[in-house]
Design an enzyme around this catalytic site. Structure first.
Site, PDB file in Angstrom:
ATOM      1  CE  LYS A  47     -12.777  54.577   2.010  1.00  0.00           C
ATOM      2  NZ  LYS A  47     -13.089  53.553   1.054  1.00  0.00           N
TER       3      LYS A  47
ATOM      4  CE  LYS B   8     -15.552  45.825   2.418  1.00  0.00           C
ATOM      5  NZ  LYS B   8     -15.433  46.389   0.939  1.00  0.00           N
TER       6      LYS B   8
ATOM      7  CE  LYS C 255     -19.234  53.766   5.052  1.00  0.00           C
ATOM      8  NZ  LYS C 255     -18.807  53.196   3.585  1.00  0.00           N
TER       9      LYS C 255
HETATM   10  N1  AQP Z   1     -23.035  50.449   6.374  1.00  0.00           N
HETATM   11  C1  AQP Z   1     -23.374  50.614   4.989  1.00  0.00           C
HETATM   12  N2  AQP Z   1     -24.718  50.391   4.985  1.00  0.00           N
HETATM   13  C2  AQP Z   1     -25.349  50.576   3.843  1.00  0.00           C
HETATM   14  N3  AQP Z   1     -24.671  50.158   2.605  1.00  0.00           N
HETATM   15  C3  AQP Z   1     -23.482  50.146   2.762  1.00  0.00           C
HETATM   16  N4  AQP Z   1     -22.261  49.828   1.879  1.00  0.00           N
HETATM   17  C4  AQP Z   1     -21.183  49.668   2.331  1.00  0.00           C
HETATM   18  N5  AQP Z   1     -21.287  50.272   3.685  1.00  0.00           N
HETATM   19  C5  AQP Z   1     -22.596  50.323   4.095  1.00  0.00           C
HETATM   20  C6  AQP Z   1     -22.563  49.611   0.390  1.00  0.00           C
HETATM   21  O1  AQP Z   1     -21.950  48.269  -0.015  1.00  0.00           O
HETATM   22  C7  AQP Z   1     -21.696  48.333  -1.565  1.00  0.00           C
HETATM   23  C8  AQP Z   1     -20.228  47.902  -1.583  1.00  0.00           C
HETATM   24  O2  AQP Z   1     -19.397  48.785  -1.104  1.00  0.00           O
HETATM   25  P1  AQP Z   1     -18.053  48.806  -1.496  1.00  0.00           P
HETATM   26  O3  AQP Z   1     -17.459  47.688  -2.087  1.00  0.00           O
HETATM   27  O4  AQP Z   1     -17.827  50.244  -1.864  1.00  0.00           O
HETATM   28  O5  AQP Z   1     -17.503  48.530   0.009  1.00  0.00           O
HETATM   29  P2  AQP Z   1     -16.901  49.661   0.726  1.00  0.00           P
HETATM   30  O6  AQP Z   1     -17.484  50.819   0.646  1.00  0.00           O
HETATM   31  O7  AQP Z   1     -15.497  49.488   0.616  1.00  0.00           O
HETATM   32  O8  AQP Z   1     -17.459  49.011   2.325  1.00  0.00           O
HETATM   33  P3  AQP Z   1     -17.255  49.996   3.470  1.00  0.00           P
HETATM   34  O9  AQP Z   1     -17.308  49.068   4.757  1.00  0.00           O
HETATM   35  O10 AQP Z   1     -17.764  51.258   3.533  1.00  0.00           O
HETATM   36  O11 AQP Z   1     -15.723  50.104   3.192  1.00  0.00           O
HETATM   37  P4  AQP Z   1     -14.699  51.232   3.563  1.00  0.00           P
HETATM   38  O12 AQP Z   1     -14.729  51.420   5.109  1.00  0.00           O
HETATM   39  O13 AQP Z   1     -13.375  50.936   2.874  1.00  0.00           O
HETATM   40  O14 AQP Z   1     -15.207  52.670   3.009  1.00  0.00           O
HETATM   41  C9  AQP Z   1     -21.750  49.880  -1.851  1.00  0.00           C
HETATM   42  O15 AQP Z   1     -22.851  50.166  -2.658  1.00  0.00           O
HETATM   43  C10 AQP Z   1     -21.969  50.554  -0.433  1.00  0.00           C
HETATM   44  O16 AQP Z   1     -22.730  51.848  -0.614  1.00  0.00           O
END
Ligand code: AQP
Length: 337
Positions: free
Chosen positions: A116, A202, A199
């Site tokens: 990030k 967001k 993956k």
């Molecule tokens: N693609 C995914 N497959 C399986 N599990 C996933 N998680 C996130 N993406 C996937 C799981 O969702 C839970 C909540 O995650 P978070 O609140 O940490 O959200 P995040 O990581 O911000 O989601 P993103 O989409 O991955 O955001 P960015 O792009 O900002 O990093 C966690 O248990 C996570 O493992």
């Protein structure tokens, strides 16, 4: 004799107007099942969300929306503890101790931070993003958590949590329970529909590659129907050779309970188009009641806030004794009462 239930803890960030399918299948779905068998504590982790710039009104709205989606997905406040992270100040109070126990180099090795911060550039990256894993360790350790249901992307943070907990216990005496990751292999990583090598995320997915649960179902159905698949024609689960088809099979299987083998048989002799259409239908059928339940909670914000206040009270009753023990062991002078 009743056996004591193992404690699970997990959190989700209110960083978007809606959860995506990866959040749901990788984490939230397991949370719902675990509340029946475990002593479950779940949190909408707004303090984590603040590691990147947020519009204040949008963050408040997303926090309520996240809680409503968790309830819409099936969390029951009588069967688990559901709270907003910033309602439980012990999280940040313990995080400071964890920060002081973590090596700079150790924190700098976290791949999520490296990815990030590389994308955002040093000037746009906050110290909060750097210390995110230590706040997450505090979240987990406060509740003497045994298992943390998450997606694969969080495994490294849980390993760091274990390391720091062991360090604390060795230095100050047995205090923290060592947690482990609870990751279901099949749904550990839901991939982007347009780029199945990465993956669903967001921050990184293209608009067509990510399925938002609160979107109109027909918008999501269209994304499934135009999902990128692979060369060849056979519908077969093979993550290396057929990442797109395998991702769709994993989603289909998770949403219906049919095994991947059963699905391979069902699609024998049929083309990728049939698989895409059926996944779109299965998703549409699943998401309608989820959206309706979520909307019911959103329609009554006073009741939602009441549920969250009760959740915070329950969480604080568990967190405060841990923090007291930690502060006492570290040597902080308690205030006179
Ligand atoms: N693609 C995914 N497959 C399986 N599990 C996933 N998680 C996130 N993406 C996937 C799981 O969702 C839970 C909540 O995650 P978070 O609140 O940490 O959200 P995040 O990581 O911000 O989601 P993103 O989409 O991955 O955001 P960015 O792009 O900002 O990093 C966690 O248990 C996570 O493992």
């Amino acid at each position: 004799m009743a056996t004591e239930r193992l404690r699970v803890f997990s959190g989700i960030q209110p960083t978007a107007g809606s959860f995506h399918l990866g959040n749901y299948l990788g984490a939230v779905r397991q949370w719902v099942g675990l509340q029946e068998t475990h002593d479950a504590v779940y949190s909408v982790v707004d303090l984590h969300a603040a590691t990147i710039p947020q519009d204040p009104a949008a963050l408040r709205e997303s926090s309520r929306l996240a809680a409503a989606q968790l309830l819409g997905a099936g969390l029951d406040p009588d069967r688990c503890t559901l709270c907003i992270q910033s309602h439980v100040p012990e999280h940040t109070q313990l995080a400071w101790v964890i920060n002081c126990l973590t090596g700079f180099g150790e924190a700098a090795r976290m791949t999520q931070f490296k990815d990030k911060s590389a994308k955002q550039g040093t000037d746009a990256t906050t110290v909060g993003l750097f210390t995110y894993p230590m706040l997450m360790a505090a979240d987990i350790l406060l509740y003497h958590t045994r298992q943390v249901p998450v997606g694969e992307d969080q495994r490294q943070h849980i390993e760091l949590t274990r390391d720091v907990a062991q360090r604390f216990n060795a230095r100050y005496g047995e205090t923290f329970t060592l947690p482990g990751a609870y990751i279901l292999k099949e749904t550990a990583k839901i991939q982007d529909l347009q780029d199945p090598a990465v993956k669903m995320s967001k921050s990184a997915s293209s608009a067509k590659g990510i399925v938002w649960l609160m979107d109109e179902p027909k918008t999501s159905a269209k994304k499934f129907r135009s999902a990128v698949t692979d060369t060849g024609t056979e519908v077969r689960y093979d993550r290396a050779a057929k990442p797109g088809v395998s991702n769709l099979l994993a989603i289909y299987s998770a949403l219906t309970g049919l095994t991947v083998e059963e699905l391979e048989q069902k699609f024998e002799g049929r083309l990728y188009g049939a698989l895409k259409t059926e996944v779109a239908d299965v998703f549409t059928e699943w998401v309608a009641p989820f959206r309706a339940r979520t909307q019911q909670f959103l329609d009554d914000p006073a009741e939602l806030d009441r549920l969250l206040a009760r959740g915070a009270e329950k969480a604080r009753a568990m967190a405060a004794p841990t923090l007291d023990a930690v502060y006492e062991r570290v040597g902080f002078l308690p205030p006179a009462r």
